[in-house]
Design an enzyme around this catalytic site. Structure first.
Site, PDB file in Angstrom:
ATOM      1  N   ASP A 126      -9.162  -0.174   4.309  1.00 25.06           N
ATOM      2  CA  ASP A 126      -7.794  -0.189   4.805  1.00 25.06           C
ATOM      3  C   ASP A 126      -7.098  -1.546   4.823  1.00 25.06           C
ATOM      4  N   CYS A 180      -1.197  19.430  -7.989  1.00 26.53           N
ATOM      5  CA  CYS A 180      -0.053  19.782  -7.125  1.00 26.53           C
ATOM      6  C   CYS A 180       0.781  20.898  -7.757  1.00 26.53           C
ATOM      7  N   CYS A 183       4.034  23.044  -6.335  1.00 28.95           N
ATOM      8  CA  CYS A 183       4.061  23.000  -4.871  1.00 28.95           C
ATOM      9  C   CYS A 183       4.890  21.797  -4.374  1.00 28.95           C
ATOM     10  N   CYS A 186       4.378  19.612   1.197  1.00 27.66           N
ATOM     11  CA  CYS A 186       4.343  18.375   1.991  1.00 27.66           C
ATOM     12  C   CYS A 186       5.726  17.730   2.057  1.00 27.66           C
ATOM     13  N   CYS A 190       8.234  17.177   5.912  1.00 26.07           N
ATOM     14  CA  CYS A 190       8.451  15.879   6.571  1.00 26.07           C
ATOM     15  C   CYS A 190       9.656  15.911   7.522  1.00 26.07           C
ATOM     16  N   CYS A 206       8.952   6.875   7.717  1.00 25.04           N
ATOM     17  CA  CYS A 206       7.746   7.648   8.045  1.00 25.04           C
ATOM     18  C   CYS A 206       7.370   7.427   9.518  1.00 25.04           C
ATOM     19  N   CYS A 233       1.455  10.588  12.373  1.00 19.88           N
ATOM     20  CA  CYS A 233       1.994  11.912  12.049  1.00 19.88           C
ATOM     21  C   CYS A 233       1.075  12.543  11.007  1.00 19.88           C
ATOM     22  N   CYS A 236       2.789  16.102   6.723  1.00 16.75           N
ATOM     23  CA  CYS A 236       2.672  16.304   5.273  1.00 16.75           C
ATOM     24  C   CYS A 236       1.228  16.592   4.882  1.00 16.75           C
ATOM     25  N   CYS A 240      -0.572  20.821   3.330  1.00 20.38           N
ATOM     26  CA  CYS A 240      -1.129  20.962   1.979  1.00 20.38           C
ATOM     27  C   CYS A 240      -2.029  22.202   1.857  1.00 20.38           C
TER      28      CYS A 240
HETATM   29  C1  B12 Z   1       0.479   0.694   3.895  1.00 22.03           C
HETATM   30  C2  B12 Z   1      -0.233   1.957   4.323  1.00 22.03           C
HETATM   31  C3  B12 Z   1       0.480   2.912   5.050  1.00 22.03           C
HETATM   32  C4  B12 Z   1       1.999   2.825   5.217  1.00 22.03           C
HETATM   33  C5  B12 Z   1       2.663   3.226   3.872  1.00 22.03           C
HETATM   34  C6  B12 Z   1       2.052   4.494   3.270  1.00 22.03           C
HETATM   35  C7  B12 Z   1       2.154   4.610   1.769  1.00 22.03           C
HETATM   36  N1  B12 Z   1       2.133   5.834   1.290  1.00 22.03           N
HETATM   37  O1  B12 Z   1       2.246   3.621   1.065  1.00 22.03           O
HETATM   38  C8  B12 Z   1       2.236   3.821   6.403  1.00 22.03           C
HETATM   39  C9  B12 Z   1       2.217   3.045   7.706  1.00 22.03           C
HETATM   40  C10 B12 Z   1       3.538   4.635   6.326  1.00 22.03           C
HETATM   41  C11 B12 Z   1       0.981   4.683   6.302  1.00 22.03           C
HETATM   42  C12 B12 Z   1       0.895   5.959   6.827  1.00 22.03           C
HETATM   43  C13 B12 Z   1      -0.219   6.754   6.733  1.00 22.03           C
HETATM   44  N2  B12 Z   1      -1.454   6.391   6.325  1.00 22.03           N
HETATM   45 CO1  B12 Z   1      -1.806   4.678   5.456  1.00 22.03          CO
HETATM   46  N3  B12 Z   1      -2.285   3.141   4.460  1.00 22.03           N
HETATM   47  C14 B12 Z   1      -1.596   2.147   3.992  1.00 22.03           C
HETATM   48  C15 B12 Z   1      -2.488   1.216   3.158  1.00 22.03           C
HETATM   49  C16 B12 Z   1      -2.880   0.006   4.015  1.00 22.03           C
HETATM   50  C17 B12 Z   1      -1.863   0.735   1.830  1.00 22.03           C
HETATM   51  C18 B12 Z   1      -1.180   1.843   0.998  1.00 22.03           C
HETATM   52  C19 B12 Z   1      -0.433   1.270  -0.174  1.00 22.03           C
HETATM   53  O2  B12 Z   1      -0.988   0.524  -0.965  1.00 22.03           O
HETATM   54  N4  B12 Z   1       0.872   1.598  -0.305  1.00 22.03           N
HETATM   55  C20 B12 Z   1       1.720   1.082  -1.339  1.00 22.03           C
HETATM   56  C21 B12 Z   1       2.161   2.198  -2.266  1.00 22.03           C
HETATM   57  C22 B12 Z   1       3.066   1.667  -3.388  1.00 22.03           C
HETATM   58  O3  B12 Z   1       0.976   2.664  -2.852  1.00 22.03           O
HETATM   59  P1  B12 Z   1       0.632   4.197  -2.953  1.00 22.03           P
HETATM   60  O4  B12 Z   1       0.898   4.897  -1.675  1.00 22.03           O
HETATM   61  O5  B12 Z   1      -0.736   4.324  -3.569  1.00 22.03           O
HETATM   62  O6  B12 Z   1       1.767   4.636  -3.965  1.00 22.03           O
HETATM   63  C23 B12 Z   1       1.512   5.311  -5.115  1.00 22.03           C
HETATM   64  C24 B12 Z   1       2.531   6.391  -5.340  1.00 22.03           C
HETATM   65  O7  B12 Z   1       3.738   6.017  -4.753  1.00 22.03           O
HETATM   66  C25 B12 Z   1       2.514   6.489  -6.826  1.00 22.03           C
HETATM   67  N5  B12 Z   1       3.800   6.490  -7.480  1.00 22.03           N
HETATM   68  C26 B12 Z   1       4.815   5.649  -7.390  1.00 22.03           C
HETATM   69  N6  B12 Z   1       5.775   5.983  -8.218  1.00 22.03           N
HETATM   70  C27 B12 Z   1       5.351   7.052  -8.898  1.00 22.03           C
HETATM   71  C28 B12 Z   1       5.955   7.789  -9.881  1.00 22.03           C
HETATM   72  C29 B12 Z   1       5.256   8.868 -10.412  1.00 22.03           C
HETATM   73  C30 B12 Z   1       5.901   9.654 -11.482  1.00 22.03           C
HETATM   74  C31 B12 Z   1       3.959   9.184  -9.940  1.00 22.03           C
HETATM   75  C32 B12 Z   1       3.208  10.347 -10.492  1.00 22.03           C
HETATM   76  C33 B12 Z   1       3.367   8.416  -8.919  1.00 22.03           C
HETATM   77  C34 B12 Z   1       4.092   7.368  -8.427  1.00 22.03           C
HETATM   78  O8  B12 Z   1       1.842   5.358  -7.358  1.00 22.03           O
HETATM   79  C35 B12 Z   1       1.671   4.407  -6.317  1.00 22.03           C
HETATM   80  C36 B12 Z   1       0.484   3.544  -6.648  1.00 22.03           C
HETATM   81  O9  B12 Z   1      -0.679   4.322  -6.791  1.00 22.03           O
HETATM   82  C37 B12 Z   1      -3.716   2.168   2.863  1.00 22.03           C
HETATM   83  C38 B12 Z   1      -5.078   1.469   2.808  1.00 22.03           C
HETATM   84  C39 B12 Z   1      -5.252   0.723   1.508  1.00 22.03           C
HETATM   85  N7  B12 Z   1      -5.638  -0.540   1.585  1.00 22.03           N
HETATM   86  O10 B12 Z   1      -5.039   1.272   0.455  1.00 22.03           O
HETATM   87  C40 B12 Z   1      -3.679   3.173   4.064  1.00 22.03           C
HETATM   88  C41 B12 Z   1      -4.029   4.622   3.756  1.00 22.03           C
HETATM   89  C42 B12 Z   1      -3.257   5.025   2.527  1.00 22.03           C
HETATM   90  N8  B12 Z   1      -3.466   5.349   4.890  1.00 22.03           N
HETATM   91  C43 B12 Z   1      -4.131   6.395   5.224  1.00 22.03           C
HETATM   92  C44 B12 Z   1      -3.707   7.341   6.208  1.00 22.03           C
HETATM   93  C45 B12 Z   1      -4.767   8.313   6.718  1.00 22.03           C
HETATM   94  C46 B12 Z   1      -2.370   7.358   6.642  1.00 22.03           C
HETATM   95  C47 B12 Z   1      -1.691   8.436   7.514  1.00 22.03           C
HETATM   96  C48 B12 Z   1      -2.138   9.856   7.201  1.00 22.03           C
HETATM   97  C49 B12 Z   1      -1.939   8.091   9.017  1.00 22.03           C
HETATM   98  C50 B12 Z   1      -1.280   9.019  10.015  1.00 22.03           C
HETATM   99  N9  B12 Z   1      -1.845  10.210  10.281  1.00 22.03           N
HETATM  100  O11 B12 Z   1      -0.265   8.683  10.599  1.00 22.03           O
HETATM  101  C51 B12 Z   1      -0.189   8.208   7.156  1.00 22.03           C
HETATM  102  C52 B12 Z   1       0.253   9.070   5.946  1.00 22.03           C
HETATM  103  C53 B12 Z   1       1.678   8.836   5.506  1.00 22.03           C
HETATM  104  C54 B12 Z   1       1.876   9.123   3.997  1.00 22.03           C
HETATM  105  N10 B12 Z   1       2.413  10.302   3.663  1.00 22.03           N
HETATM  106  O12 B12 Z   1       1.525   8.299   3.166  1.00 22.03           O
HETATM  107  C55 B12 Z   1      -5.405   6.561   4.389  1.00 22.03           C
HETATM  108  C56 B12 Z   1      -5.194   7.688   3.367  1.00 22.03           C
HETATM  109  C57 B12 Z   1      -6.463   8.432   2.996  1.00 22.03           C
HETATM  110  C58 B12 Z   1      -6.207   9.383   1.869  1.00 22.03           C
HETATM  111  N11 B12 Z   1      -6.940  10.495   1.860  1.00 22.03           N
HETATM  112  O13 B12 Z   1      -5.390   9.157   1.011  1.00 22.03           O
HETATM  113  C59 B12 Z   1      -5.528   5.113   3.749  1.00 22.03           C
HETATM  114  C60 B12 Z   1      -6.102   5.074   2.342  1.00 22.03           C
HETATM  115  C61 B12 Z   1      -6.428   4.303   4.710  1.00 22.03           C
HETATM  116  C62 B12 Z   1      -7.913   4.638   4.544  1.00 22.03           C
HETATM  117  N12 B12 Z   1      -8.734   3.652   4.240  1.00 22.03           N
HETATM  118  O14 B12 Z   1      -8.353   5.751   4.667  1.00 22.03           O
HETATM  119  N13 B12 Z   1      -0.016   4.035   5.623  1.00 22.03           N
HETATM  120  S1  SF4 Z   2       1.262  19.967  -0.277  1.00 26.31           S
HETATM  121 FE1  SF4 Z   2      -0.600  19.263  -1.361  1.00 26.31          FE
HETATM  122  S2  SF4 Z   2      -0.611  20.412  -3.297  1.00 26.31           S
HETATM  123 FE2  SF4 Z   2       1.426  20.648  -2.401  1.00 26.31          FE
HETATM  124  S3  SF4 Z   2       2.626  18.999  -3.390  1.00 26.31           S
HETATM  125 FE3  SF4 Z   2       1.866  18.165  -1.446  1.00 26.31          FE
HETATM  126  S4  SF4 Z   2      -0.056  17.145  -1.957  1.00 26.31           S
HETATM  127 FE4  SF4 Z   2       0.457  18.491  -3.693  1.00 26.31          FE
HETATM  128  S1  SF4 Z   3       3.278  11.259   7.913  1.00 25.52           S
HETATM  129 FE1  SF4 Z   3       4.933  12.539   8.810  1.00 25.52          FE
HETATM  130  S2  SF4 Z   3       6.791  11.279   8.749  1.00 25.52           S
HETATM  131 FE2  SF4 Z   3       5.247  10.296   7.385  1.00 25.52          FE
HETATM  132  S3  SF4 Z   3       5.704  11.143   5.378  1.00 25.52           S
HETATM  133 FE3  SF4 Z   3       4.145  12.500   6.266  1.00 25.52          FE
HETATM  134  S4  SF4 Z   3       5.337  14.120   7.287  1.00 25.52           S
HETATM  135 FE4  SF4 Z   3       6.768  12.452   6.854  1.00 25.52          FE
END
Ligand code: B12
Ligand code: SF4
Ligand code: SF4
Length: 376
Positions: A126, A180, A183, A186, A190, A206, A233, A236, A240
């Site tokens: 993380d 996905c 679907c 998620c 939100c 978020c 939260c 989302c 799934c």
């Molecule tokens: C910063 C962060 C957050 C931030 C931002 C989340 C985010 N999605 O970026 C906040 C605080 C909002 C957050 C929330 C949560 N987090 Co968080 N977070 C992180 C952290 C530290 C970095 C994530 C990151 O690099 N984000 C930057 C973005 C750019 O990267 P990305 O999400 O991978 O984005 C990809 C997509 O956007 C995609 N994309 C972009 N453009 C496009 C276009 C197309 C066409 C396609 C196909 C894809 C695509 O590619 C990007 C790169 O792969 C990681 C730990 C880590 N070091 O990785 C944990 C991590 C992601 N978090 C985690 C968790 C559990 C959560 C929460 C569920 C916690 C909760 N219950 O409240 C929520 C979920 C919210 C959500 N829907 O994402 C877990 C997820 C586990 C898993 N199974 O994936 C992680 C991996 C921590 C861990 N070690 O377990 N988190």
């Molecule tokens: S709910 Fe699950 S299967 Fe459906 S779009 Fe989201 S991540 Fe994909």
């Molecule tokens: S964690 Fe909650 S607020 Fe954040 S993206 Fe998922 S549904 Fe939306």
């Protein structure tokens, strides 16, 4: 050896990948930061280069082991939203801090890899500048769903991720593929409309960011949609359909503590610093501190419709923390009639300082006079 040891240590998912396996992550991360979607998480902008490229973080790395630990809940966590007198703590934070649980096991596994191979190892969970989700997809643990988290065919949305970098050459697994389809459950689930497009998240919207990472007041537009979510939260994740294959967390430290499953808002509003620390010792919630936590609980209290909470909110409108006072004013404005709010303002305003709380009073009184017509 690695697969066997990982299973013994409680990692249900594992895969291997190469350091150059996530070439698209760099551009996508830069785009995310350029749009400002990281909000106040400045560390994301400061570490972009290392974060997007394992070799930039550690030039000697030859292979990456990605591990997943199941933290599946016993039932749908969204059910608690119907109970307005309770606070909803997200599933990941209802017991011990997963950083501690996962990191300890990763270190043990990495120690075995180093001893057996003579290679070097580094472990991450993380907090390091490592993109764990794209690496997990590349290592075949699943795919990044439209909610941006890793989805597993076996564990749904409920895997914690951890990573071991090593100098040892290990054969990569095949990358996961996207299931996905059409679907969008998620995205539609939100409450704060945080997905500008599928697979992309504006963290600033978020609830996880707003209640955990954000240090200031929660922007007014998000307070009502937050409902009773007081730490993170799960909406989302829980929406799934792949969760139908999920199972309850095997690791007892990741199963919910009874007192954190559906805590009463009334009890949480009473927490002072010492009581907060005692209640959340060993929990990830402790990280945000009492004031930020009380801010969240007050937002939930304001959404509860329970006038019985108003007396405590009124006390908290005189709390030493401006963050708590501001949230208390908003909660009060939602729980008591306009006339009573005016009386509370007359009591508190003379001693109020100009650190944002005056603005909360102004907005609350203006809203009360608009909706209830008392000043007209
Ligand atoms: C910063 C962060 C957050 C931030 C931002 C989340 C985010 N999605 O970026 C906040 C605080 C909002 C957050 C929330 C949560 N987090 Co968080 N977070 C992180 C952290 C530290 C970095 C994530 C990151 O690099 N984000 C930057 C973005 C750019 O990267 P990305 O999400 O991978 O984005 C990809 C997509 O956007 C995609 N994309 C972009 N453009 C496009 C276009 C197309 C066409 C396609 C196909 C894809 C695509 O590619 C990007 C790169 O792969 C990681 C730990 C880590 N070091 O990785 C944990 C991590 C992601 N978090 C985690 C968790 C559990 C959560 C929460 C569920 C916690 C909760 N219950 O409240 C929520 C979920 C919210 C959500 N829907 O994402 C877990 C997820 C586990 C898993 N199974 O994936 C992680 C991996 C921590 C861990 N070690 O377990 N988190
Ligand atoms: S709910 Fe699950 S299967 Fe459906 S779009 Fe989201 S991540 Fe994909
Ligand atoms: S964690 Fe909650 S607020 Fe954040 S993206 Fe998922 S549904 Fe939306």
């Amino acid at each position: 050896m690695i697969r066997g040891e990982a299973r013994r240590l409680g990692f249900e998912a594992l895969g291997f990948t190469a350091p150059d396996s996530i070439p698209r992550a760099d551009g996508r991360l830069r785009d995310f930061v350029a749009r400002g979607w990281h909000g106040s998480m400045d560390w994301m902008a400061e570490t972009t280069e290392r974060r997007a490229s394992p070799s930039a973080l550690w030039p000697e790395v030859r292979s990456i082991v990605v591990l997943g630990m199941n933290y599946g809940p016993a039932s749908d966590p969204r059910a608690l939203q119907a109970r307005a007198d309770r606070g909803a703590i997200s599933v990941y934070a209802r017991n011990r801090d997963y950083h501690d649980v996962v990191k300890g096991r990763l270190k043990e596994l990495a120690g075995k890899i180093a001893a057996r191979s003579g290679g070097d190892v580094k472990v991450f969970v993380d907090t390091a500048p490592v993109m764990e989700k794209p690496l997990a997809e590349a290592a075949g643990l699943g795919w990044q769903g439209k909610h941006t988290n890793l989805v597993s065919r076996e564990f749904g949305s409920w895997l914690f991720l951890g990573v071991i970098f090593t100098t040892v050459p290990l054969e990569p697994d095949e990358a996961g593929t996207d299931h996905c389809g059409t679907c969008r459950a998620c995205l539609d689930a939100c409450p704060t409309d945080a997905f500008p497009a599928p697979y992309r998240l504006d963290a600033r919207r978020c609830i996880s960011y707003l209640t955990i990472e954000n240090k200031g007041p929660i922007p007014t537009e998000f307070r009502a949609p937050i409902g009773n979510r007081i730490y993170g939260c799960d909406d989302c994740l829980a929406a799934c359909p792949w969760n139908k294959f999920a199972s309850l967390a095997a690791e007892m430290k990741l199963r919910p503590r009874a007192d954190l499953e559906e805590p009463r808002l009334a009890a949480l509003l009473d927490l002072d610093d010492a009581a907060f620390r005692a209640l959340f010792a060993g929990s990830p919630v402790k990280r945000i501190g009492r004031d930020r936590f009380l801010r969240n609980v007050l937002v939930a209290a304001g959404n509860s419709g329970d006038a019985g909470l108003a007396a405590r909110c009124r006390d908290l409108a005189a709390d030493p923390s401006p963050l708590v006072r501001g949230a208390a004013v908003w909660a009060l404005s939602r729980l008591i009639p306009a006339e009573a709010l005016r009386i509370a303002a007359a009591e508190h305003l003379p001693s109020e300082r100009d650190d944002g709380v005056l603005g909360e009073w102004r907005d609350a009184l203006a809203a009360a006079s608009r909706t209830k017509g008392i000043f007209s």
